[in-house]
Design a protein around this motif. Structure first.
Motif, mmCIF file in Angstrom:
data_model
loop_
_atom_site.group_PDB
_atom_site.id
_atom_site.type_symbol
_atom_site.label_atom_id
_atom_site.label_comp_id
_atom_site.label_asym_id
_atom_site.label_seq_id
_atom_site.Cartn_x
_atom_site.Cartn_y
_atom_site.Cartn_z
ATOM 1 N N ARG A 10 39.608 19.679 -2.426
ATOM 2 C CA ARG A 10 40.479 19.279 -3.530
ATOM 3 C C ARG A 10 39.657 18.809 -4.725
ATOM 4 N N VAL A 11 39.292 19.764 -5.569
ATOM 5 C CA VAL A 11 38.612 19.478 -6.833
ATOM 6 C C VAL A 11 39.353 20.263 -7.901
ATOM 7 N N ASP A 12 39.834 19.603 -8.933
ATOM 8 C CA ASP A 12 40.662 20.262 -9.939
ATOM 9 C C ASP A 12 39.878 21.264 -10.774
ATOM 10 N N ALA A 13 40.631 22.225 -11.316
ATOM 11 C CA ALA A 13 40.034 23.244 -12.180
ATOM 12 C C ALA A 13 39.347 22.615 -13.391
ATOM 13 N N ASP A 14 39.874 21.505 -13.891
ATOM 14 C CA ASP A 14 39.261 20.860 -15.054
ATOM 15 C C ASP A 14 37.835 20.400 -14.762
ATOM 16 N N VAL A 15 37.542 20.136 -13.501
ATOM 17 C CA VAL A 15 36.190 19.717 -13.113
ATOM 18 C C VAL A 15 35.287 20.924 -12.886
ATOM 19 N N LEU A 46 41.861 25.271 -6.649
ATOM 20 C CA LEU A 46 41.549 25.534 -8.050
ATOM 21 C C LEU A 46 42.672 26.357 -8.691
ATOM 22 N N LEU A 47 43.168 27.358 -7.977
ATOM 23 C CA LEU A 47 44.272 28.173 -8.483
ATOM 24 C C LEU A 47 45.502 27.320 -8.784
ATOM 25 N N GLU A 48 45.741 26.356 -7.910
ATOM 26 C CA GLU A 48 46.934 25.519 -8.061
ATOM 27 C C GLU A 48 46.827 24.550 -9.234
ATOM 28 N N THR A 49 45.613 24.326 -9.731
ATOM 29 C CA THR A 49 45.421 23.359 -10.818
ATOM 30 C C THR A 49 44.913 24.028 -12.090
ATOM 31 N N ALA A 50 45.006 25.370 -12.151
ATOM 32 C CA ALA A 50 44.457 26.107 -13.297
ATOM 33 C C ALA A 50 45.363 26.071 -14.521
ATOM 34 N N ARG A 51 46.581 25.555 -14.371
ATOM 35 C CA ARG A 51 47.506 25.349 -15.495
ATOM 36 C C ARG A 51 47.744 26.624 -16.309
ATOM 37 N N GLU A 60 43.397 37.580 2.181
ATOM 38 C CA GLU A 60 44.784 37.409 2.595
ATOM 39 C C GLU A 60 45.251 35.969 2.379
ATOM 40 N N VAL A 61 44.383 35.006 2.665
ATOM 41 C CA VAL A 61 44.737 33.594 2.443
ATOM 42 C C VAL A 61 45.036 33.345 0.977
ATOM 43 N N LEU A 62 44.190 33.893 0.097
ATOM 44 C CA LEU A 62 44.380 33.669 -1.325
ATOM 45 C C LEU A 62 45.621 34.388 -1.841
ATOM 46 N N ARG A 63 45.890 35.578 -1.316
ATOM 47 C CA ARG A 63 47.075 36.316 -1.766
ATOM 48 C C ARG A 63 48.361 35.580 -1.417
ATOM 49 N N SER A 64 48.327 34.777 -0.370
ATOM 50 C CA SER A 64 49.535 34.075 0.065
ATOM 51 C C SER A 64 49.862 32.882 -0.816
ATOM 52 N N CYS A 65 48.988 32.587 -1.787
ATOM 53 C CA CYS A 65 49.216 31.414 -2.640
ATOM 54 C C CYS A 65 50.439 31.579 -3.532
ATOM 55 N N GLY A 66 50.681 32.807 -3.999
ATOM 56 C CA GLY A 66 51.808 33.028 -4.894
ATOM 57 C C GLY A 66 51.639 32.379 -6.252
ATOM 58 N N ILE A 67 50.408 32.268 -6.737
ATOM 59 C CA ILE A 67 50.143 31.654 -8.037
ATOM 60 C C ILE A 67 50.375 32.693 -9.127
#
Length: 345
Positions: free
Chosen positions: A218-223, A27-32, A51-58
């Protein structure tokens, strides 16, 4: 305040191992670019999910916007930690545009939804939607969670859990509170089994909700975002196995508020003031944390009635303001001004 002026929050529920963190990461990766904050209800001393989420670098969700609550199941600690955490987020100079709340696998969603009706946050936040993540292979085999023994350990390690429902009831509560249901890991079951599972899920939910099949979350933020459910105003349509109980998760007859406390010098003096507040104003619970001069760790305090205990628990985050938050909980009609004056000395 109109819904448009309130910050939307999405509650993501589902058992341990269902894929909630993977879903949030995608979701973070598709939040635009939408400015997000995440609350992770992790257990234990090491916040793996955080920790997993912090490693995203978004860029739209910097590390300081990921908050871990490790003091127990959110549905059982709503007033103690969740409410002040939400207030701290929305009081920032640049508050998030959307808040994601990843609950523990044991959390009952309805009490958390009801918390958004608390006076201190109701005018500023709304539940955009409740997302239930289902471990398709596990549920298809009647296990609800991929590793029931891990769920049992999670329950045993969390002393705050005040419900001991069978997993089937927790699973049904999660579905019945949902506005969108994600059948995750559908690539691990056949098409026929997936369709059968979808029918079984919809038979549990008493209202029309959408069911989405997913692989690896894999479900986009738009959904997922922008559902506009205002779930806090729609509680009657979200039945729970707890509805018929004695109100263990009800708070209609109670109120809670937060007292912001500056750095203190004498912890014993603060505890004495808190005890006097509890005795003089018939306060049920007092809990929170405060900075102490010369101490790197924050002082966590907790009181039930006139019984109090305190301990230094964890360091203040780098760059964070050294101000404490004390949550006061009691029956409606508390003299807030007098209580605040006494706590602040």
């Amino acid at each position: 305040m109109t819904d448009a002026a309130r910050i939307p929050a999405t509650i993501i529920t589902g058992f341990l191992g269902a894929g909630k963190t993977t879903l949030v990461r995608h979701l973070l990766e598709t939040a635009r670019g939408k400015r997000l904050a995440i609350i992770v209800n992790e257990f234990g001393s090491v916040g793996v999910d955080g920790e997993v989420l912090r490693s995203c670098g978004i860029e739209s969700c910097p590390e300081e916007n990921i908050v871990e609550l490790s003091n127990g199941c959110l549905c059982c600690t709503v007033a103690d930690e969740f409410i002040p955490t939400m207030q701290a987020l929305i009081d920032r100079a640049a508050p998030p545009e959307h808040i994601l709340i990843e609950t523990s696998g044991l959390a009952l969603p309805k009490p958390l939804v009801k918390a958004f009706g608390w006076p201190s946050i109701r005018s500023r936040l709304t539940v955009d939607g409740v997302i239930a993540v289902v471990d398709a292979p596990a549920v298809a085999e009647g296990r609800f969670a991929d590793d029931p023994e891990a769920v049992a350990r999670q329950r045993a390690e969390d002393p705050s859990v005040d419900h001991d429902n069978p997993l089937a009831e927790v699973y049904e509560d999660q579905l019945m509170a949902a506005d969108l249901i994600v059948l995750n890991k559908t690539d691990l079951i056949g098409t026929e089994a997936g369709e059968r599972l979808k029918r079984e899920v919809l038979a549990i939910v008493p209202r029309a909700v959408k069911v989405v099949a997913a692989q690896e979350g894999r479900v986009d933020a738009d959904v997922l975002l922008g559902l506009g459910a205002a779930a806090e105003d729609d509680l009657a349509q979200r039945p729970s196995h707890h509805d018929a109980l004695d109100g263990a998760h009800e708070h209609d007859d109670f109120e809670s508020f937060v007292v912001v406390v500056p750095e203190i010098g004498d912890p014993d003096d603060l505890l004495a003031r808190l005890k006097s507040v509890a005795e003089a104003h018939d306060v049920l619970r007092i809990k929170g944390f405060v900075p102490v001069a010369g101490k790197r760790l924050r002082l966590a305090v907790q009181g039930v009635g006139a019984r109090f205990r305190s301990s230094f628990d964890r360091p203040w985050p780098d760059g964070a303001a050294r101000q404490g938050h004390i949550v006061v909980i009691g029956e409606r009609g508390l003299d807030r001004a007098a209580i605040e004056d006494r706590i602040l000395g």
